[in-house]
Design a protein around this motif. Sequence first.
Motif, PDB file in Angstrom:
ATOM      1  N   SER A  30       0.911  -1.121   0.085  1.00 26.17           N
ATOM      2  CA  SER A  30       0.113  -0.237  -0.007  1.00 26.17           C
ATOM      3  C   SER A  30       0.802   1.229   0.060  1.00 26.17           C
ATOM      4  O   SER A  30       1.868   1.226   0.493  1.00 26.17           O
ATOM      5  CB  SER A  30      -1.157   0.079   1.276  1.00 26.17           C
ATOM      6  N   THR A  32       0.182   5.689   0.804  1.00 26.60           N
ATOM      7  CA  THR A  32      -0.479   6.551   1.291  1.00 26.60           C
ATOM      8  C   THR A  32       0.038   8.050   0.597  1.00 26.60           C
ATOM      9  O   THR A  32       1.067   8.551   0.897  1.00 26.60           O
ATOM     10  CB  THR A  32      -0.536   6.689   2.892  1.00 26.60           C
ATOM     11  N   THR A  34      -0.062  12.262   1.299  1.00 27.19           N
ATOM     12  CA  THR A  34      -0.690  13.135   2.199  1.00 27.19           C
ATOM     13  C   THR A  34      -0.346  14.588   1.476  1.00 27.19           C
ATOM     14  O   THR A  34       0.766  14.957   1.168  1.00 27.19           O
ATOM     15  CB  THR A  34      -0.045  12.890   3.547  1.00 27.19           C
ATOM     16  N   THR A  67      -5.330  12.622   3.192  1.00 33.77           N
ATOM     17  CA  THR A  67      -4.605  11.521   3.012  1.00 33.77           C
ATOM     18  C   THR A  67      -5.391  10.649   1.962  1.00 33.77           C
ATOM     19  O   THR A  67      -6.613  10.388   2.288  1.00 33.77           O
ATOM     20  CB  THR A  67      -4.089  10.907   4.206  1.00 33.77           C
ATOM     21  N   ASN A  69      -5.322   6.670   0.710  1.00 28.88           N
ATOM     22  CA  ASN A  69      -4.748   5.262   0.765  1.00 28.88           C
ATOM     23  C   ASN A  69      -4.857   4.645  -0.702  1.00 28.88           C
ATOM     24  O   ASN A  69      -5.784   4.566  -1.171  1.00 28.88           O
ATOM     25  CB  ASN A  69      -5.398   4.397   1.456  1.00 28.88           C
TER      26      ASN A  69
END
Length: 221
Positions: A30, A32, A34, A67, A69
């Motif tokens: 994964s 992320t 931001t 953010t 994902n």
Amino acid sequence: MSTSDNFLVIEPSQELRFKGPFKDEVSSSSLTLTNTSDKKITFKIKTTAPKRYCVRPNQGIVEPGATVNIAVMLQPFDYDPAEKNKHKFMVQTMFLPEGEEVELETLWKTASPEQIMTSNKMRCVFELPADAQEDLVNRPEPKDMKMATEELRKLREDLSSARGENLQLREEGIRLRRQLSSAASAPGSAAADAAPADTTMYYVMAAVALVIGVIVGKLVM
């Protein structure tokens, strides 16, 4: 092309790790993203091996201070050590125009190189379980496989040749027995002549038996 590092925080920033086994299961990692700026940002995920991965979402919008994902799924495949660390991912970003609705597909297609910003490339790391690593170590290298195949081919040729020799010797023995039998039963042959013929036959058959024994020994080995 400028970098997006100043206003977009990407985690992880250097590596995407995938744990095996890879042959029958999807392996997931994964990302992320931001947004640390006060403007909306659109992103697009790119990889050097697009057929191997499924990325959801592969593009979208990150609101100021928000953010997102992102799931990165590695599709099942036969693991090849030569591919290790060759796959890479990159995040491209742009600031969205203020005060207007835009279609992302159109925006990316019409954007100039000066508008697009990019992150550092992240490499993919494949991690195998301990038992899979042991199997991989014990697996013959392609060169060894080629040598083994060549050796098997030679053994098959030797086996075929030995079988041919064996058949030829059997046929020769039958022919000799027929000749000796015909000579022994011919009219006017003396009883004294039978003894040398029998002796000759004995030696011939002994030699044939010895050669056949050698050939059979080759077949067994």
